[in-house]
Design an enzyme around this catalytic site. Structure first.
Site, PDB file in Angstrom:
ATOM      1  N   ASP A   1      -7.123  50.886  19.201  1.00  0.00           N
ATOM      2  CA  ASP A   1      -7.504  52.382  18.519  1.00  0.00           C
ATOM      3  C   ASP A   1      -8.969  52.214  18.021  1.00  0.00           C
ATOM      4  OD1 ASP A   1      -7.064  54.825  17.742  1.00  0.00           O
ATOM      5  OD2 ASP A   1      -6.298  54.487  16.045  1.00  0.00           O
TER       6      ASP A   1
ATOM      7  N   ASN B   1      -0.586  60.908  24.682  1.00  0.00           N
ATOM      8  CA  ASN B   1      -2.281  61.018  25.107  1.00  0.00           C
ATOM      9  C   ASN B   1      -2.508  62.073  26.097  1.00  0.00           C
ATOM     10  OD1 ASN B   1      -3.080  57.577  24.717  1.00  0.00           O
ATOM     11  ND2 ASN B   1      -3.076  59.025  23.324  1.00  0.00           N
TER      12      ASN B   1
END
Ligand code: FPP
Length: 243
Positions: A23, A71
């Site tokens: 991330d 996503n």
């Protein structure tokens, strides 16, 4: 500095299965006034390096969260650029992965990803399928809940076919219906980028994982960050519910 950290690692107590939530690519790019894609591009370079060093120090299973079931909510341009990066990664790394005896496996429902990315990843899985070194799990269109539901559906099918018996169904059998079948549970879960959550990654497999959160943004995650996480792991007292 790396040497120093490497010396602190007990090579006889390397976590077998390390999972990483990569991330912070977007924030890394934003800090530099760059498009988000540049962050993913730099992040991919770190994936290349970390795969290499993980295999060198004896990690047996490395799971990287490349694309989650959530996503797809990102702008289509970003989704496409992530898929293109994946194709590029596989194309430029396949020889190296083979040379390093790494076996590539995908976690998740890859039937839904664009054909070009799907074909590239299937090729990498096929061409490395007999490798005996580190297993690199690339989680693509992966969600932990989806993993559990998919396993449950397949268990029900096998119950109907009488391949398994309800009375015998236990954790060991259940585990082998997950995308990570035949693999050990996650020992160490690393999340870069400062957030402290699992974001639907390997929910079943991380039941007893040690969690390591770092503020380091993924594109800044060099090998010393991996070494730090392993040193931290080696200083934990893993009891698995015992005393
Ligand atoms: C999270 O950063 C990162 C991703 C959703 C994608 C990770 C993918 C790569 C590094 C590309 C290549 C991967 C492989 C395995 C070849 P973010 O965009 O959520 O960052 P932010 O939280 O700072 O916005």
């Amino acid at each position: 500095m790396q040497e120093n950290l490497l010396n602190q690692i007990d090579l006889n107590n390397i976590p077998k299965h390390v999972a990483i939530i990569l991330d912070g690519n977007g924030r890394w790019a934003k800090k530099r006034f760059l498009p988000r894609f540049k962050g993913h591009q730099e992040g991919m370079k770190r994936v290349v390096e970390i795969v290499e060093v993980a295999s060198d120090i004896g990690i047996k299973y490395l799971s990287v969260y490349a694309f989650s079931t959530e996503n797809w909510k990102r702008p289509v341009l970003e989704v496409n650029s992530l898929m293109d990066l994946l194709v590029y990664y596989v194309e430029i790394q396949l020889d190296r992965l083979k040379k390093n005896n790494v076996r590539v496996i995908t976690l998740g429902d890859i039937s839904k990803i664009p054909a070009k990315a799907k074909n590239a990843i299937i090729k990498a899985c096929n061409e490395t399928s007999s490798n005996t070194g580190m297993v690199l799990n690339i989680a693509l269109n992966y969600g932990g809940r989806d993993d559990i539901i998919n396993a449950t559906k397949n268990i029900i099918k096998d119950l109907e076919l009488e391949k398994i018996n309800l009375d015998n169904l236990n954790e060991d059998i259940f585990k082998n219906y997950l995308y990570t079948k035949n693999q050990p549970d996650v020992d160490l879960l690393i999340r870069s980028g400062g957030e402290k959550r699992l974001s639907n990654f390997l929910l079943y497999q991380t039941a007893y994982a040690e969690l390591y959160f770092t503020d380091c943004l993924w594109p800044d995650f060099k090998e010393e960050e991996l070494f730090k996480s392993i040193i931290d792991y080696q200083n934990r007292n893993r009891r698995f519910g015992g005393v």
